[in-house]
Write an enzyme that holds these catalytic residues in place. Structure first.
Site, PDB file in Angstrom:
ATOM      1  N   ASP A  13     -78.163 -79.044  34.562  1.00  0.00           N
ATOM      2  CA  ASP A  13     -76.600 -78.143  35.142  1.00  0.00           C
ATOM      3  C   ASP A  13     -76.477 -78.130  33.867  1.00  0.00           C
ATOM      4  O   ASP A  13     -76.186 -77.857  32.976  1.00  0.00           O
ATOM      5  CB  ASP A  13     -75.474 -78.899  36.325  1.00  0.00           C
ATOM      6  CG  ASP A  13     -74.779 -78.497  36.747  1.00  0.00           C
ATOM      7  OD1 ASP A  13     -75.323 -76.990  37.095  1.00  0.00           O
ATOM      8  OD2 ASP A  13     -73.944 -78.282  36.716  1.00  0.00           O
ATOM      9  N   SER A  14     -75.100 -76.925  34.197  1.00  0.00           N
ATOM     10  CA  SER A  14     -74.528 -76.227  32.990  1.00  0.00           C
ATOM     11  C   SER A  14     -73.084 -77.251  33.152  1.00  0.00           C
ATOM     12  O   SER A  14     -73.029 -77.639  31.631  1.00  0.00           O
ATOM     13  CB  SER A  14     -73.226 -75.271  33.720  1.00  0.00           C
ATOM     14  OG  SER A  14     -72.808 -75.501  34.697  1.00  0.00           O
ATOM     15  N   CYS A  76     -78.962 -76.557  39.159  1.00  0.00           N
ATOM     16  CA  CYS A  76     -77.994 -75.750  38.828  1.00  0.00           C
ATOM     17  C   CYS A  76     -77.896 -74.145  39.654  1.00  0.00           C
ATOM     18  O   CYS A  76     -79.065 -73.463  39.314  1.00  0.00           O
ATOM     19  CB  CYS A  76     -77.117 -75.357  37.411  1.00  0.00           C
ATOM     20  SG  CYS A  76     -76.451 -74.013  37.247  1.00  0.00           S
ATOM     21  N   GLU A 156     -63.210 -78.705  38.274  1.00  0.00           N
ATOM     22  CA  GLU A 156     -62.492 -78.942  36.777  1.00  0.00           C
ATOM     23  C   GLU A 156     -61.469 -79.640  36.889  1.00  0.00           C
ATOM     24  O   GLU A 156     -61.253 -80.656  36.122  1.00  0.00           O
ATOM     25  CB  GLU A 156     -63.087 -78.608  35.305  1.00  0.00           C
ATOM     26  CG  GLU A 156     -64.770 -77.829  35.740  1.00  0.00           C
ATOM     27  CD  GLU A 156     -65.242 -78.762  35.172  1.00  0.00           C
ATOM     28  OE1 GLU A 156     -65.157 -79.619  33.805  1.00  0.00           O
ATOM     29  OE2 GLU A 156     -66.999 -78.419  35.309  1.00  0.00           O
ATOM     30  N   CYS A 188     -73.217 -73.875  44.627  1.00  0.00           N
ATOM     31  CA  CYS A 188     -72.973 -73.677  43.270  1.00  0.00           C
ATOM     32  C   CYS A 188     -72.864 -75.816  43.212  1.00  0.00           C
ATOM     33  O   CYS A 188     -71.821 -76.388  44.653  1.00  0.00           O
ATOM     34  CB  CYS A 188     -71.695 -73.387  43.280  1.00  0.00           C
ATOM     35  SG  CYS A 188     -70.868 -74.258  41.911  1.00  0.00           S
ATOM     36  N   HIS A 190     -70.947 -77.149  41.956  1.00  0.00           N
ATOM     37  CA  HIS A 190     -69.248 -77.846  41.871  1.00  0.00           C
ATOM     38  C   HIS A 190     -68.294 -78.321  43.528  1.00  0.00           C
ATOM     39  O   HIS A 190     -67.703 -78.830  43.905  1.00  0.00           O
ATOM     40  CB  HIS A 190     -67.890 -77.484  40.913  1.00  0.00           C
ATOM     41  CG  HIS A 190     -68.236 -77.086  39.631  1.00  0.00           C
ATOM     42  ND1 HIS A 190     -69.572 -77.110  38.949  1.00  0.00           N
ATOM     43  CD2 HIS A 190     -67.635 -78.197  39.044  1.00  0.00           C
ATOM     44  CE1 HIS A 190     -69.170 -77.123  37.693  1.00  0.00           C
ATOM     45  NE2 HIS A 190     -68.623 -77.877  37.642  1.00  0.00           N
TER      46      HIS A 190
END
Lengths: 268, 268
Positions: A13-14, A76, A156, A188, A190
């Site tokens: 993933d990023s 991702c 984040e 996504c 996240h």
């Protein structure tokens, strides 16, 4: 390279988001070893161009192949949306990714075939989910999509239930709510951390769908099919990042729901 | 390398934010040519480690020195805070940066010597503003600081006057308002775009201070001192980025307040 059942699964993933996928794989396949790669120096990917994302994805793919992985999981959505050809061109082992899995889950869940997608700007611009949904679901499928660039920074920052996050979500989702959807894809990795808040914003009539458990299920089926599943023993889990290993572990353990051990710093 | 009055000034940042500094330099020194570099593939820098920021800053410095610049302006608070030794070690030409200039302006503006700082997590963690303020202002200076990681994504999204941005600002600034400040340093080149909203949140008793015009003034003084100022002629302005040149131009013209011309894509 050698490749047998004892080899690890590579997941990348990023940044930390793909750990929601790693967690689902650990839960579904508790004896499989995993090598996780998070490109924390260059996160976020969702606002970069397809060429740049493809170049970075190829570097990560080479790193994981050198670890003798038996399977690659692109955890991702942005890389899956714009860099899959670059990844599969390099890989002699099978590649599973989150968009196909997420689209299949959404099609299994929907009753009205009216499906929404929220994701990063790059993923939305690629129209990868729309293509997967209409290819797999046929012409009766209706889609509506919206880029949500502030969701990754909010996650984040850890503002999972903040009034500002709710305002941002209301603004992003308002146009989608006009489409009479019954399913909303969290496109996504996240976004599952925002699921409780998003569920309140969209109301009980819309089901939220993420890819993590679908990807884990697909990985289990594929390894069984190839005779490469690991049925017993204590697995090893290794984590590699390009920056800030301590912060990665701190945030990552929240995503993973378990302790992480050592996180190694790599330069690509 | 050669270096005379006709050589350009090099200005660099992690992305578009440094264009607020470029604009002030264009206004103050209308005959100076400028080479601007924005590392748009790897923005944001404010959440990366000092080692990674220093490595990237050194790459950009080498790129600009190869363009025969006569002066380097570090228009990124994060690079100024954590990578200045890496930059000056490489540069045979003078280096000006935003933190020293911003601290001097704040000290000139304050009456009570109670100064607040808002910036990215990396800049705040470096304590570079506190060091500059106490070194330049003496022991009577009191400071209070706060990292505001969501401000850069909000500016990049263009939500300069959105209710969500106001909620985020209220949350970030509330602890600072307890310190009875009279001056607040906007310690990130993105933040001047939020100045009208921030002014409403902090109220009329606190003056907002950014570095752009102070840096331009310092550049003018230094070039005059070195006999390297360009007093007439039509200047050339060149822009180089590592990703998304079209998006850079679109957002950048808002920062710059004038048309930008060609933006070139570079790989570092």
């Amino acid at each position: 390279m050698h490749c047998d059942a004892s080899c690890p699964i590579g997941i990348f993933d990023s940044g930390v988001g793909g750990l929601t996928v790693a967690r689902a794989v650990m839960d579904r396949l508790p004896h499989e070893s995993i090598v996780y790669f998070g490109d924390t120096a260059r996160v976020p990917y969702g606002v970069k161009s397809p060429d740049t994302v493809a170049r970075y994805a190829a570097q990560i793919t080479r790193f994981l192949l050198a670890k003798d992985v038996k399977l690659l999981i692109v955890a991702c959505n942005t890389m899956a949306a714009v860099a899959l050809p670059a990844i599969t061109a390099l890989s002699p082992v099978p590649v599973i990714e989150v968009i196909d899995a997420g689209a299949r889950s959404a099609l299994a869940a929907t009753r009205t075939k009216r499906i929404g997608i929220i994701a990063t700007p790059s993923t939305i611009a690629s129209r990868a989910y729309e293509r997967a949904l209409t290819t797999l679901g046929g012409p009766g499928v209706h889609t509506a999509s919206r880029a949500c660039p502030l969701f990754v920074p909010l996650v984040e920052e850890g503002w999972l239930d903040h009034p500002a996050t709710r305002l941002v979500a209301e603004e992003y989702l308002a146009p989608l709510l006009a489409y009479d959807l019954d399913t909303l894809i969290l496109g996504c990795t996240h976004y599952p951390l925002l699921a409780p808040l998003l569920a309140r914003v969209v109301g009980p009539g819309i089901r939220l769908q993420d890819s993590a458990s679908a990807v884990a299920e697909r990985a289990a089926a594929l390894l069984a099919e190839l005779g490469l599943g690991q049925a017993d023993g204590r697995p090893g889990h290794a984590f590699h990042v390009t920056d800030m290993p301590l912060k990665f572990r701190e945030i990552g353990e929240r995503f993973l729901g378990r302790p992480m051990g050592d996180v190694r710093l790599e330069e690509l």
